[in-house]
Design an enzyme around this catalytic site. Structure first.
Site, PDB file in Angstrom:
ATOM      1  N   GLU A 141      38.160  41.788  42.014  1.00 55.06           N
ATOM      2  CA  GLU A 141      38.223  42.331  42.950  1.00 55.06           C
ATOM      3  C   GLU A 141      36.512  43.271  42.110  1.00 55.06           C
ATOM      4  O   GLU A 141      36.734  43.958  41.298  1.00 55.06           O
ATOM      5  CB  GLU A 141      38.862  44.233  43.881  1.00 55.06           C
ATOM      6  CG  GLU A 141      39.856  43.690  43.968  1.00 55.06           C
ATOM      7  CD  GLU A 141      40.049  43.038  45.571  1.00 55.06           C
ATOM      8  OE1 GLU A 141      38.347  42.575  45.879  1.00 55.06           O
ATOM      9  OE2 GLU A 141      40.790  42.677  46.020  1.00 55.06           O
ATOM     10  N   LYS A 148      46.005  49.386  32.736  1.00 52.71           N
ATOM     11  CA  LYS A 148      45.192  49.586  31.839  1.00 52.71           C
ATOM     12  C   LYS A 148      43.463  50.886  32.599  1.00 52.71           C
ATOM     13  O   LYS A 148      43.280  49.787  32.781  1.00 52.71           O
ATOM     14  CB  LYS A 148      44.206  48.860  30.684  1.00 52.71           C
ATOM     15  CG  LYS A 148      43.544  49.433  29.515  1.00 52.71           C
ATOM     16  CD  LYS A 148      42.503  48.132  29.169  1.00 52.71           C
ATOM     17  CE  LYS A 148      40.745  48.733  29.671  1.00 52.71           C
ATOM     18  NZ  LYS A 148      40.412  49.796  29.637  1.00 52.71           N
ATOM     19  N   PRO A 149      43.625  51.891  32.489  1.00 51.70           N
ATOM     20  CA  PRO A 149      42.223  52.032  33.218  1.00 51.70           C
ATOM     21  C   PRO A 149      41.070  52.011  32.220  1.00 51.70           C
ATOM     22  O   PRO A 149      41.718  51.698  31.126  1.00 51.70           O
ATOM     23  CB  PRO A 149      42.648  54.437  32.508  1.00 51.70           C
ATOM     24  CG  PRO A 149      43.940  54.449  32.504  1.00 51.70           C
ATOM     25  CD  PRO A 149      44.897  52.507  31.597  1.00 51.70           C
ATOM     26  N   TRP A 163      36.527  52.953  37.084  1.00 48.83           N
ATOM     27  CA  TRP A 163      37.198  54.823  36.189  1.00 48.83           C
ATOM     28  C   TRP A 163      36.082  55.167  37.682  1.00 48.83           C
ATOM     29  O   TRP A 163      36.187  56.547  38.206  1.00 48.83           O
ATOM     30  CB  TRP A 163      35.531  54.599  35.443  1.00 48.83           C
ATOM     31  CG  TRP A 163      34.742  53.956  35.191  1.00 48.83           C
ATOM     32  CD1 TRP A 163      34.360  53.469  34.609  1.00 48.83           C
ATOM     33  CD2 TRP A 163      33.265  54.181  36.713  1.00 48.83           C
ATOM     34  NE1 TRP A 163      32.896  53.334  34.588  1.00 48.83           N
ATOM     35  CE2 TRP A 163      32.429  53.561  36.134  1.00 48.83           C
ATOM     36  CE3 TRP A 163      33.208  55.579  37.537  1.00 48.83           C
ATOM     37  CZ2 TRP A 163      31.044  53.293  36.736  1.00 48.83           C
ATOM     38  CZ3 TRP A 163      31.765  55.404  37.326  1.00 48.83           C
ATOM     39  CH2 TRP A 163      30.673  54.585  37.835  1.00 48.83           C
ATOM     40  N   GLY A 199      31.816  43.524  42.259  1.00 48.57           N
ATOM     41  CA  GLY A 199      31.131  43.835  42.998  1.00 48.57           C
ATOM     42  C   GLY A 199      30.689  44.071  44.046  1.00 48.57           C
ATOM     43  O   GLY A 199      30.924  42.830  44.179  1.00 48.57           O
ATOM     44  N   CYS A 224      32.964  50.816  45.379  1.00 51.84           N
ATOM     45  CA  CYS A 224      32.250  48.766  45.505  1.00 51.84           C
ATOM     46  C   CYS A 224      31.799  48.757  46.658  1.00 51.84           C
ATOM     47  O   CYS A 224      30.912  48.300  47.210  1.00 51.84           O
ATOM     48  CB  CYS A 224      33.314  48.091  45.041  1.00 51.84           C
ATOM     49  SG  CYS A 224      34.809  48.522  45.734  1.00 51.84           S
TER      50      CYS A 224
HETATM   51  P1  NAD Z   1      33.896  47.273  34.251  1.00 51.78           P
HETATM   52  O1  NAD Z   1      34.156  45.552  34.254  1.00 51.78           O
HETATM   53  O2  NAD Z   1      32.499  47.460  32.903  1.00 51.78           O
HETATM   54  O3  NAD Z   1      35.224  48.353  33.820  1.00 51.78           O
HETATM   55  C1  NAD Z   1      36.441  47.768  34.783  1.00 51.78           C
HETATM   56  C2  NAD Z   1      37.724  47.831  34.181  1.00 51.78           C
HETATM   57  O4  NAD Z   1      37.498  46.524  32.971  1.00 51.78           O
HETATM   58  C3  NAD Z   1      37.643  49.228  32.711  1.00 51.78           C
HETATM   59  O5  NAD Z   1      38.813  49.346  32.874  1.00 51.78           O
HETATM   60  C4  NAD Z   1      37.165  48.068  31.555  1.00 51.78           C
HETATM   61  O6  NAD Z   1      37.961  49.059  30.966  1.00 51.78           O
HETATM   62  C5  NAD Z   1      37.795  47.038  31.848  1.00 51.78           C
HETATM   63  N1  NAD Z   1      36.700  46.068  30.984  1.00 51.78           N
HETATM   64  C6  NAD Z   1      35.553  45.727  30.712  1.00 51.78           C
HETATM   65  N2  NAD Z   1      35.731  44.586  29.549  1.00 51.78           N
HETATM   66  C7  NAD Z   1      36.915  44.186  29.161  1.00 51.78           C
HETATM   67  C8  NAD Z   1      37.031  42.509  29.176  1.00 51.78           C
HETATM   68  N3  NAD Z   1      36.229  41.953  28.399  1.00 51.78           N
HETATM   69  N4  NAD Z   1      38.514  42.276  29.062  1.00 51.78           N
HETATM   70  C9  NAD Z   1      39.549  43.156  29.058  1.00 51.78           C
HETATM   71  N5  NAD Z   1      38.904  44.354  30.849  1.00 51.78           N
HETATM   72  C10 NAD Z   1      37.880  44.690  30.104  1.00 51.78           C
HETATM   73  O7  NAD Z   1      32.979  47.366  35.608  1.00 51.78           O
HETATM   74  P2  NAD Z   1      32.818  49.666  35.529  1.00 51.78           P
HETATM   75  O8  NAD Z   1      31.805  49.440  35.276  1.00 51.78           O
HETATM   76  O9  NAD Z   1      33.426  50.127  34.861  1.00 51.78           O
HETATM   77  O10 NAD Z   1      33.600  49.408  37.436  1.00 51.78           O
HETATM   78  C11 NAD Z   1      32.028  49.707  38.104  1.00 51.78           C
HETATM   79  C12 NAD Z   1      32.100  47.864  38.805  1.00 51.78           C
HETATM   80  O11 NAD Z   1      33.245  48.007  39.441  1.00 51.78           O
HETATM   81  C13 NAD Z   1      31.491  48.169  40.103  1.00 51.78           C
HETATM   82  O12 NAD Z   1      30.723  46.706  39.941  1.00 51.78           O
HETATM   83  C14 NAD Z   1      31.842  47.861  41.315  1.00 51.78           C
HETATM   84  O13 NAD Z   1      31.727  47.133  42.239  1.00 51.78           O
HETATM   85  C15 NAD Z   1      33.748  47.394  40.698  1.00 51.78           C
HETATM   86  N6  NAD Z   1      34.522  47.950  41.674  1.00 51.78           N
HETATM   87  C16 NAD Z   1      34.963  46.923  42.568  1.00 51.78           C
HETATM   88  C17 NAD Z   1      36.229  47.130  43.249  1.00 51.78           C
HETATM   89  C18 NAD Z   1      36.188  46.282  44.474  1.00 51.78           C
HETATM   90  O14 NAD Z   1      37.875  46.372  45.214  1.00 51.78           O
HETATM   91  N7  NAD Z   1      35.824  45.075  44.412  1.00 51.78           N
HETATM   92  C19 NAD Z   1      36.218  48.337  43.613  1.00 51.78           C
HETATM   93  C20 NAD Z   1      35.253  49.178  42.991  1.00 51.78           C
HETATM   94  C21 NAD Z   1      34.752  49.766  42.033  1.00 51.78           C
END
Ligand code: NAD
Length: 485
Positions: free
Chosen positions: A253, A178-179, A154, A255, A287
């Site tokens: 990609e 999937k957003p 998000w 944390g 991130c």
């Molecule tokens: P999250 O892992 O909770 O969710 C990310 C996405 O994955 C969402 O669409 C969510 O619905 C989906 N998801 C969650 N559980 C799932 C599962 N079991 N199976 C399939 N899909 C699933 O992450 P968040 O808290 O929403 O986002 C923040 C994180 O993203 C931070 O850790 C940040 O560092 C990381 N991030 C990394 C980068 C990068 O390029 N390395 C860029 C942006 C954000």
């Protein structure tokens, strides 16, 4: 009802049209006031099936086009979205919380990435090895993988989507995106605009819903050949385990806890600006945000003063309010997480310099706001050093020299990015060599370039987005031995 509303409420975009379904409603909340303002239907397992089937059907036609034709279509559709940017900016701010200015920057970057890959379509090449035996040549073909599942968080819903769409589509794949369940609206409208601009039906589909439901259904779908995931390390590891079934390709990609190192010979004002901008941009929810600062003792007081002054000057406010520089955190849970990390670090000896809680402004009381926070010398085993802090809180530590800074930087499970500020080329070279991460900025703000591959090491994941290198993650390389008959 406008088509835009219809797509948003349907909650899925499949084969070029809003897909109405009976899934559970997902409330979408404005982080600036904590109030739900609409809802979308989450995808059912049947919707995920329909989206993947549509992408599979579209694959044959899309992958059969000349690569340059795919680039041409992508460039044209990106221009079509650009014409609607004024409509998308407030939508992104409303569901995500970021300022209108940051929404515009995000959307522009997303479109630039699509245009960049559209341009690269004419440079996508395989390889040729002449005369590998007498009368025999070798070729390496690049073939698309098939249906790609693109799972996005998000914090930057559109740039992180386009980082995947650009190389995936130009290479000939089709996509089911999937957003995050809290930010589906801009994505649905964005993909609808791509379709309006001429992207063939099924080339990009969207399903909404939570990770455990829609996300896992997508990852485990037998017709999905690759999962491109951006999100937390914990979810990435779960997806990696799930993707083992079916031996799927994977890009993770994840944390980060990026350090910024300031040496005694650095331009201190610029280093402090980069630290402040790098930490507080997007309310700290990036991130590659600067999440730890290590500053050499002899210049530490000056750098701390400069960073603190900048943090105090930042105007916290609703994303849609004039003059706001930092919006709210995205969810109440995100604010609790950050507040908890700050409290634990302070209890363990960190000294608070500014911030440390929500702002006093009663107008902001219902939103998920948190003041820009600077903290000195929390313990090296505190959450500020060992966990990813996804919010506007910056720890600063004094170090003896560059050597100690590098050691402390590397003592993290994460390895996404790092920055170093020094006028000494030899120190810069040494730091770039020794820092364990995928990107090092020297005397530069933490900006990501389409030209360079981006991706982490260690718990920050693997695989690359951006750069020509991204194509390696969306193609198979097939060897062909060719001998005259
Ligand atoms: P999250 O892992 O909770 O969710 C990310 C996405 O994955 C969402 O669409 C969510 O619905 C989906 N998801 C969650 N559980 C799932 C599962 N079991 N199976 C399939 N899909 C699933 O992450 P968040 O808290 O929403 O986002 C923040 C994180 O993203 C931070 O850790 C940040 O560092 C990381 N991030 C990394 C980068 C990068 O390029 N390395 C860029 C942006 C954000």
């Amino acid at each position: 009802m406008s088509t835009q509303q219809a797509t948003a409420e349907a909650g899925a975009f499949i084969h070029g049209a809003a897909h109405h379904n009976g899934g559970e409603p997902l409330p979408i909340t404005n982080p600036a006031d904590g109030r739900p303002f609409t809802e979308v239907a989450s995808a059912t397992p049947g919707d995920v099936d329909a989206a993947v089937a549509s992408a599979r059907e579209a694959f044959e036609g899309w992958s059969g086009l000349a690569v340059s034709k795919r680039g041409e279509i992508l460039a044209k559709t990106a221009r079509g979205v650009r014409a609607h940017i004024d409509e998308l900016v407030p939508l992104l701010t409303r569901e995500q919380g970021k300022t209108l200015r940051d929404s515009r920057i995000e959307l522009r970057r997303a479109l630039e990435t699509l245009e960049h890959y559209a341009g690269l379509s004419k440079a996508l090449r395989g390889a040729f090895a002449p005369q590998i035996d007498p009368g025999t040549d070798g070729m390496v073909l690049r073939r698309p993988l098939g249906v790609v599942g693109a799972i996005v968080p998000w914090n930057f819903p559109t740039t992180l989507l386009c980082n995947k769409l650009g190389p995936a589509l130009v290479a000939g794949n089709t996509v089911v995106a999937k957003p995050a369940d809290t930010t589906p609206l801009t994505t649905l409208r964005f993909v609808e605009l791509l379709a309006d601009g001429g992207l063939p039906p099924g080339a990009v589909n969207v399903v909404t819903g939570t990770g455990p439901d829609a996300g896992e259904a997508l990852v485990t779908h037998p017709d999905v050949r690759k999962v491109a995931f951006t999100g937390s390390t914990r979810t990435g590891e779960r997806i990696m385990a799930l993707a083992a079934g079916g031996t799927k390709r994977l890009t993770l990609e994840l944390g980060g806890s990026d350090p910024l190192i300031v040496c005694e010979d650095a331009d201190l004002a610029k280093a402090a600006s980069a630290a402040s901008m790098g930490r507080f941009y997007n309310c700290g929810q990036a991130c590659l945000a600067v999440k730890r600062v290590y500053v050499v003792e002899s210049v530490a007081d000056e750098v701390i003063e400069l960073i603190t002054a900048k943090a105090k000057r930042l105007r916290v406010g609703r994303g849609d309010a004039e003059g706001s520089q930092i919006g709210p955190l995205h969810t109440a849970r995100q604010r609790e997480l950050v507040a908890g990390q700050v409290e634990r670090a302070l209890a363990g000896g960190g000294q608070l310099v500014c911030g440390g809680g929500p702002p006093d402004d009663p107008e902001l009381a219902d939103g998920f706001f948190y003041s820009p926070t600077v903290m000195l010398e929390p313990a090296h085993d505190s959450p500020m050093a060992t966990e990813e802090v996804f919010g506007p809180a910056l720890p600063i530590w004094r170090v003896r020299d560059l050597d100690e800074a590098i050691e402390r930087s590397n003592a993290s499970q994460y390895g996404l990015g790092s920055s170093v500020w020094t006028a000494d080329l030899e120190k810069a070279r040494e730091a770039a060599e020794r820092l364990e991460c995928g990107y090092t900025w020297i005397n530069s703000p933490t900006k990501v370039y389409d030209e360079l591959p981006f991706g982490g090491v260690k718990s920050s994941g693997f695989g690359k987005e951006h750069g020509e290198e991204a194509f390696d993650h969306y193609t198979d390389q097939k060897s062909v031995v060719l001998r005259g008959g």
